[in-house]
Design a protein around this motif. Structure first.
Motif, short mmCIF file in Angstrom:
data_model
loop_
_atom_site.label_atom_id
_atom_site.label_comp_id
_atom_site.label_asym_id
_atom_site.label_seq_id
_atom_site.Cartn_x
_atom_site.Cartn_y
_atom_site.Cartn_z
N LEU A 1 0.79 -1.02 -0.01
CA LEU A 1 0.00 0.04 0.09
C LEU A 1 0.87 1.14 -0.05
N LEU A 2 0.21 2.24 -0.79
CA LEU A 2 1.00 3.49 -0.50
C LEU A 2 0.89 3.94 1.02
N GLU A 3 1.84 4.93 1.20
CA GLU A 3 1.62 5.52 2.61
C GLU A 3 0.38 6.55 2.82
N THR A 4 0.33 7.08 1.74
CA THR A 4 -1.05 8.02 1.47
C THR A 4 -1.65 7.96 0.02
N PRO A 5 -2.90 7.72 -0.06
CA PRO A 5 -3.37 7.50 -1.49
C PRO A 5 -3.30 8.70 -2.23
N VAL A 6 -2.80 8.70 -3.46
CA VAL A 6 -2.65 9.92 -4.24
C VAL A 6 -3.31 10.04 -5.50
N ARG A 7 -3.94 11.02 -6.03
CA ARG A 7 -4.72 10.91 -7.30
C ARG A 7 -3.50 11.09 -8.29
N ASP A 8 -3.76 9.97 -9.48
CA ASP A 8 -2.96 9.69 -10.41
C ASP A 8 -2.82 11.01 -11.43
N THR A 9 -1.97 11.13 -12.07
CA THR A 9 -1.74 12.15 -13.08
C THR A 9 -2.03 11.63 -14.49
N VAL A 10 -2.14 10.22 -14.66
CA VAL A 10 -2.54 9.76 -16.08
C VAL A 10 -4.00 8.89 -15.88
N MET A 11 -4.94 9.21 -16.70
CA MET A 11 -6.18 8.71 -16.78
C MET A 11 -6.09 7.24 -16.52
N LEU A 12 -7.12 6.62 -16.14
CA LEU A 12 -7.01 5.19 -16.07
C LEU A 12 -6.98 4.21 -17.34
N ARG A 13 -7.99 4.99 -18.01
CA ARG A 13 -8.47 4.40 -19.50
C ARG A 13 -7.00 4.58 -20.14
N ASP A 14 -6.09 5.52 -20.12
CA ASP A 14 -4.98 5.69 -20.90
C ASP A 14 -3.89 4.59 -20.26
N ILE A 15 -3.77 4.48 -19.01
CA ILE A 15 -3.01 3.15 -18.49
C ILE A 15 -3.59 1.80 -19.02
N PHE A 16 -4.95 1.39 -19.26
CA PHE A 16 -5.56 0.51 -19.83
C PHE A 16 -5.05 0.29 -21.07
N CYS A 17 -5.20 1.31 -21.82
CA CYS A 17 -4.60 1.30 -23.36
C CYS A 17 -3.30 0.95 -23.54
N GLN A 18 -2.30 1.66 -22.81
CA GLN A 18 -1.07 1.34 -22.84
C GLN A 18 -0.41 -0.10 -22.27
N THR A 19 -1.19 -0.66 -21.33
CA THR A 19 -1.03 -1.94 -21.10
C THR A 19 -1.40 -2.84 -22.07
N LEU A 20 -2.43 -2.66 -22.66
CA LEU A 20 -3.09 -3.59 -23.65
C LEU A 20 -2.08 -3.37 -24.96
N VAL A 21 -1.52 -2.25 -25.31
CA VAL A 21 -0.50 -2.15 -26.43
C VAL A 21 0.69 -2.88 -26.12
N GLY A 22 1.05 -2.91 -24.96
CA GLY A 22 2.13 -3.39 -24.69
C GLY A 22 2.08 -5.08 -24.82
#
Length: 321
Positions: free
Chosen positions: A4-25
């Motif tokens: 776990l992260l010590e403190t939750p933090v809002r991402d700077t990259v949208m989750l949809r973009d993480i999904f696409c990047q991961t699927l492309v890889g």
């Protein structure tokens, strides 16, 4: 291993973009992966996949039922199709196609529904899926998963690709709050305990994980020890973990960005009433349609806040006697 992260933090990259990047890889090493969209490539963030693999991307237009049928056809040929639309349209509008063409045929079609629950915000009630999981939960053998953040999504996607089952991914489209450290590993179908506690268990998913952790802090100040468990797989439910936590803490609260009817609260209650009958409170929308508004307003309107979770936990604990 889960960190776990010590403190939750809002991402700077949208989750949809993480999904696409991961699927492309992943698609670079697995030519079975194909993607389909219902003319929502900008909304889904799938344009990079379309550019990287134009021969493995199909824009089916605003015709979701046909898109699911095409995905099923591709699955019969050995492909692993990911079909996206907004959560309302990839579940309600295509339910029979999901049932007959995908699940009944036992095909590895992956359905991606974005903007879950109140996250649809200004798109309003017509585009606000508060019942998407319950619509699909009655379909035999289907898998329902709601990733919490980027780390969890990255860990689950390879398992989703390799699973031979029809799977619905309830995906936050915008900026997630990161709970887990990069490299954390998760198992599809298994929940994870985020915080220990002895008086009540908070079962949570998606955007409600951050709220449940905050509620646990509120409860600590009130002298109540709350365990927090992330049930990112709604079906199949991690029955062993749910039953054990309920038995050890003697009370439970379910926390979902979804209608409590047929959702995570129903799934947990259906199990516990047969195995460990403890007091259960349910945080979620209470049989309401969605409405237009900013997400923070809607969370307050539908009582999805940390304060609401803490109050529900106090009610559950008080019912133990």
């Amino acid at each position: 291993m889960i960190r776990l992260l010590e403190t939750p933090v809002r991402d700077t990259v949208m989750l949809r973009d993480i999904f696409c990047q991961t699927l492309v890889g992943m698609a670079a090493a697995d030519d079975r992966i194909v993607a389909l969209d219902a003319d929502l490539m900008s909304s889904s963030g799938m344009k990079p996949f379309m550019k990287a693999y134009p021969g493995r991307f199909i824009n089916c237009g605003v015709a979701e039922a046909n898109m699911v049928g095409v995905a099923a056809g591709l699955a019969t040929l050995g492909f692993v199709p990911f079909a996206h639309s907004f959560g309302t349209f990839i579940t309600r509008r295509v339910c029979d196609q999901v049932f007959m063409s995908c699940a009944y045929a036992r095909l590895p079609v992956k359905l991606v529904g974005t903007d879950p629950g109140v996250c649809a915000a200004y798109n309003g009630g017509t585009h606000m899926p508060l019942e998407d999981m319950s619509v699909l939960r009655g379909i035999p053998e289907i898998v329902l998963v709601e990733p919490t953040d980027a780390a969890q999504l990255k860990s689950l996607l390879p398992q989703i690709v390799d699973s031979g089952q029809t799977i619905y991914i309830r995906l936050l489209r915008k900026f997630a709050v990161s709970i887990f450290a990069e490299g954390s590993e998760f198992e599809l179908g298994k929940g994870v305990t985020l915080r220990g506690g002895t008086d009540v268990t908070l079962f949570c998913s998606g955007i409600m994980v951050e709220a449940a952790l905050e509620a646990a802090d509120i409860l600590t100040d009130a002298g109540i020890s709350a365990r927090v468990v992330n049930l990112f797989t709604w079906k199949p439910l991690d029955e062993e973990l749910v039953g054990r936590c309920a038995a050890e803490t003697g009370a439970a609260v379910t926390c979902e960005n979804h209608n409590v009817a047929g959702g995570l609260g129903s799934a947990v209650a259906e199990l516990l009433v047969k195995t460990v009958p403890v007091p259960v409170e349910m945080i979620g929308t209470q049989d309401h349609f969605g409405e237009v508004g900013p997400e923070d307003y809607l969370r307050g309107k539908f009582r999805l806040t940390a304060v609401d979770i803490a109050a529900a936990a106090q009610r559950a604990v008080s019912r133990k006697a």
